[in-house]
Design a protein around this motif. Structure first.
Motif, PDB file in Angstrom:
ATOM      1  N   LEU A 295       0.872  -1.180   0.000  1.00 50.46           N
ATOM      2  CA  LEU A 295       0.000   0.000   0.000  1.00 50.46           C
ATOM      3  C   LEU A 295       0.904   1.223   0.000  1.00 50.46           C
ATOM      4  O   LEU A 295       1.626   1.471   0.959  1.00 50.46           O
ATOM      5  N   SER A 296       0.890   1.970  -1.100  1.00 54.99           N
ATOM      6  CA  SER A 296       1.851   3.066  -1.242  1.00 54.99           C
ATOM      7  C   SER A 296       1.196   4.365  -1.690  1.00 54.99           C
ATOM      8  O   SER A 296       0.297   4.371  -2.533  1.00 54.99           O
ATOM      9  N   ASP A 297       1.697   5.467  -1.122  1.00 52.45           N
ATOM     10  CA  ASP A 297       1.293   6.787  -1.568  1.00 52.45           C
ATOM     11  C   ASP A 297       1.857   7.017  -2.976  1.00 52.45           C
ATOM     12  O   ASP A 297       2.816   6.353  -3.397  1.00 52.45           O
ATOM     13  N   ILE A 298       1.268   7.945  -3.709  1.00 53.62           N
ATOM     14  CA  ILE A 298       1.778   8.284  -5.044  1.00 53.62           C
ATOM     15  C   ILE A 298       2.898   9.318  -4.945  1.00 53.62           C
ATOM     16  O   ILE A 298       4.030   9.067  -5.332  1.00 53.62           O
ATOM     17  N   ARG A 299       2.582  10.477  -4.419  1.00 55.51           N
ATOM     18  CA  ARG A 299       3.563  11.573  -4.396  1.00 55.51           C
ATOM     19  C   ARG A 299       4.365  11.542  -3.114  1.00 55.51           C
ATOM     20  O   ARG A 299       3.835  11.741  -2.026  1.00 55.51           O
ATOM     21  N   MET A 300       5.670  11.287  -3.256  1.00 50.65           N
ATOM     22  CA  MET A 300       6.569  11.277  -2.110  1.00 50.65           C
ATOM     23  C   MET A 300       7.797  12.098  -2.447  1.00 50.65           C
ATOM     24  O   MET A 300       8.106  12.338  -3.618  1.00 50.65           O
ATOM     25  N   GLY A 301       8.526  12.526  -1.430  1.00 51.27           N
ATOM     26  CA  GLY A 301       9.611  13.475  -1.618  1.00 51.27           C
ATOM     27  C   GLY A 301      10.653  13.080  -2.639  1.00 51.27           C
ATOM     28  O   GLY A 301      11.002  13.862  -3.531  1.00 51.27           O
ATOM     29  N   ASP A 302      11.165  11.844  -2.560  1.00 49.24           N
ATOM     30  CA  ASP A 302      12.279  11.473  -3.422  1.00 49.24           C
ATOM     31  C   ASP A 302      11.839  11.025  -4.807  1.00 49.24           C
ATOM     32  O   ASP A 302      12.600  11.088  -5.768  1.00 49.24           O
ATOM     33  N   SER A 303      10.617  10.557  -4.926  1.00 47.58           N
ATOM     34  CA  SER A 303      10.145  10.023  -6.200  1.00 47.58           C
ATOM     35  C   SER A 303       8.637   9.826  -6.081  1.00 47.58           C
ATOM     36  O   SER A 303       7.979  10.513  -5.319  1.00 47.58           O
ATOM     37  N   THR A 304       8.077   8.868  -6.825  1.00 50.62           N
ATOM     38  CA  THR A 304       6.640   8.597  -6.743  1.00 50.62           C
ATOM     39  C   THR A 304       6.390   7.111  -6.527  1.00 50.62           C
ATOM     40  O   THR A 304       7.245   6.270  -6.807  1.00 50.62           O
ATOM     41  N   GLY A 305       5.179   6.820  -6.060  1.00 52.34           N
ATOM     42  CA  GLY A 305       4.782   5.432  -5.911  1.00 52.34           C
ATOM     43  C   GLY A 305       4.721   4.723  -7.250  1.00 52.34           C
ATOM     44  O   GLY A 305       4.893   3.502  -7.330  1.00 52.34           O
ATOM     45  N   ILE A 306       4.491   5.473  -8.313  1.00 51.16           N
ATOM     46  CA  ILE A 306       4.478   4.896  -9.660  1.00 51.16           C
ATOM     47  C   ILE A 306       5.862   4.360 -10.003  1.00 51.16           C
ATOM     48  O   ILE A 306       6.016   3.256 -10.527  1.00 51.16           O
ATOM     49  N   THR A 307       6.894   5.165  -9.722  1.00 50.51           N
ATOM     50  CA  THR A 307       8.277   4.742  -9.989  1.00 50.51           C
ATOM     51  C   THR A 307       8.614   3.486  -9.200  1.00 50.51           C
ATOM     52  O   THR A 307       9.217   2.542  -9.723  1.00 50.51           O
ATOM     53  N   ALA A 308       8.222   3.475  -7.922  1.00 46.44           N
ATOM     54  CA  ALA A 308       8.475   2.304  -7.081  1.00 46.44           C
ATOM     55  C   ALA A 308       7.741   1.084  -7.627  1.00 46.44           C
ATOM     56  O   ALA A 308       8.302  -0.017  -7.694  1.00 46.44           O
ATOM     57  N   ALA A 309       6.492   1.277  -8.027  1.00 47.23           N
ATOM     58  CA  ALA A 309       5.704   0.166  -8.561  1.00 47.23           C
ATOM     59  C   ALA A 309       6.349  -0.412  -9.812  1.00 47.23           C
ATOM     60  O   ALA A 309       6.414  -1.640  -9.987  1.00 47.23           O
ATOM     61  N   LYS A 310       6.832   0.462 -10.678  1.00 52.48           N
ATOM     62  CA  LYS A 310       7.478  -0.002 -11.901  1.00 52.48           C
ATOM     63  C   LYS A 310       8.694  -0.853 -11.591  1.00 52.48           C
ATOM     64  O   LYS A 310       8.884  -1.936 -12.170  1.00 52.48           O
ATOM     65  N   GLU A 311       9.527  -0.397 -10.659  1.00 49.59           N
ATOM     66  CA  GLU A 311      10.733  -1.142 -10.302  1.00 49.59           C
ATOM     67  C   GLU A 311      10.383  -2.476  -9.658  1.00 49.59           C
ATOM     68  O   GLU A 311      10.999  -3.507  -9.957  1.00 49.59           O
TER      69      GLU A 311
END
Length: 208
Positions: free
Chosen positions: A52-68
């Motif tokens: 369960l992840s937020d989208i907008r975060m300081g270092d990057s986005t939840g989208i970027t994390a999801a992709k990785e």
């Protein structure tokens, strides 16, 4: 017990979400994080049932994390939370194969959403669902006629788009769960898509 990792750049939010989720008695929060990089690290370490992840975060986005994460584990179940119903984020989430996308303020929907994605369904909050047709129209479409789907395949596709799991589809169409699994595998191959979310997207593009 559903094992969940919660990530949000506001520590108070992560702790509040942990309290809400664990109060259900069906969910165990195994770790919390505050950044996209932590989301990746914690997912790979804990291998939770749901991230369960937020989208907008300081270092990057939840989208970027999801992709990785999905590049390393295509079976990962990721549910995104945001205060923003941004079309571009919705498109990216759908294209990646993220299982759900909810507006953060709708706290009452979070536990049911986690249970739903854990059981193989795709979940989009009412605020997001209302925009799906508009967003999907902006994506390249595949025509059903090109793939010559049978009536049974179209019926299965409809039930997947409604968010039903294999057991529910089997009951609705008077089929065995094994038969439903076989049809879904055929649809994934025939339509050249990777998961149930993409099958649902195809249905809404072609039939709505």
């Amino acid at each position: 017990m559903i094992r969940v990792v919660v990530v949000d750049d506001d520590r108070l939010v992560t702790e509040s979400l942990k309290t809400i989720l664990e109060a259900s008695g069906e969910i165990k929060v195994v770790a919390t994080g505050q950044s996209a990089s932590e989301a990746v690290t914690l997912y790979l370490k804990e291998k939770p049932d749901v991230l369960l992840s937020d989208i907008r975060m300081g270092d990057s986005t939840g989208i970027t994390a999801a992709k990785e994460i999905l590049q390393q584990d295509t079976a990962a179940i990721i549910l995104l939370l945001t205060t923003f119903s941004d079309d571009e984020y919705i498109r990216e989430a759908l294209s990646l194969g993220v299982k759900g996308y909810l507006i953060k303020q709708n706290l009452a929907a979070i536990v049911p959403a986690i249970k739903a994605v854990y059981n193989g369904q795709s979940v989009f909050g009412s605020e997001i669902a209302g925009k799906l047709s508009e967003v999907l129209q902006q994506q390249p479409q595949k025509k059903a006629a090109t793939f010559q789907l049978s009536e049974r395949e179209e019926a299965i596709l409809l039930e997947v788009a409604r968010g039903k799991n294999n057991k529910e589809i089997a009951k609705a169409l008077f089929l065995s769960e094994g038969t439903v699994r076989n049809y879904i595998s055929q649809l994934l191959d025939k339509l050249a898509v990777r998961d149930r979310t993409q099958l649902a997207i195809f249905y809404y593009q072609e039939y709505q």
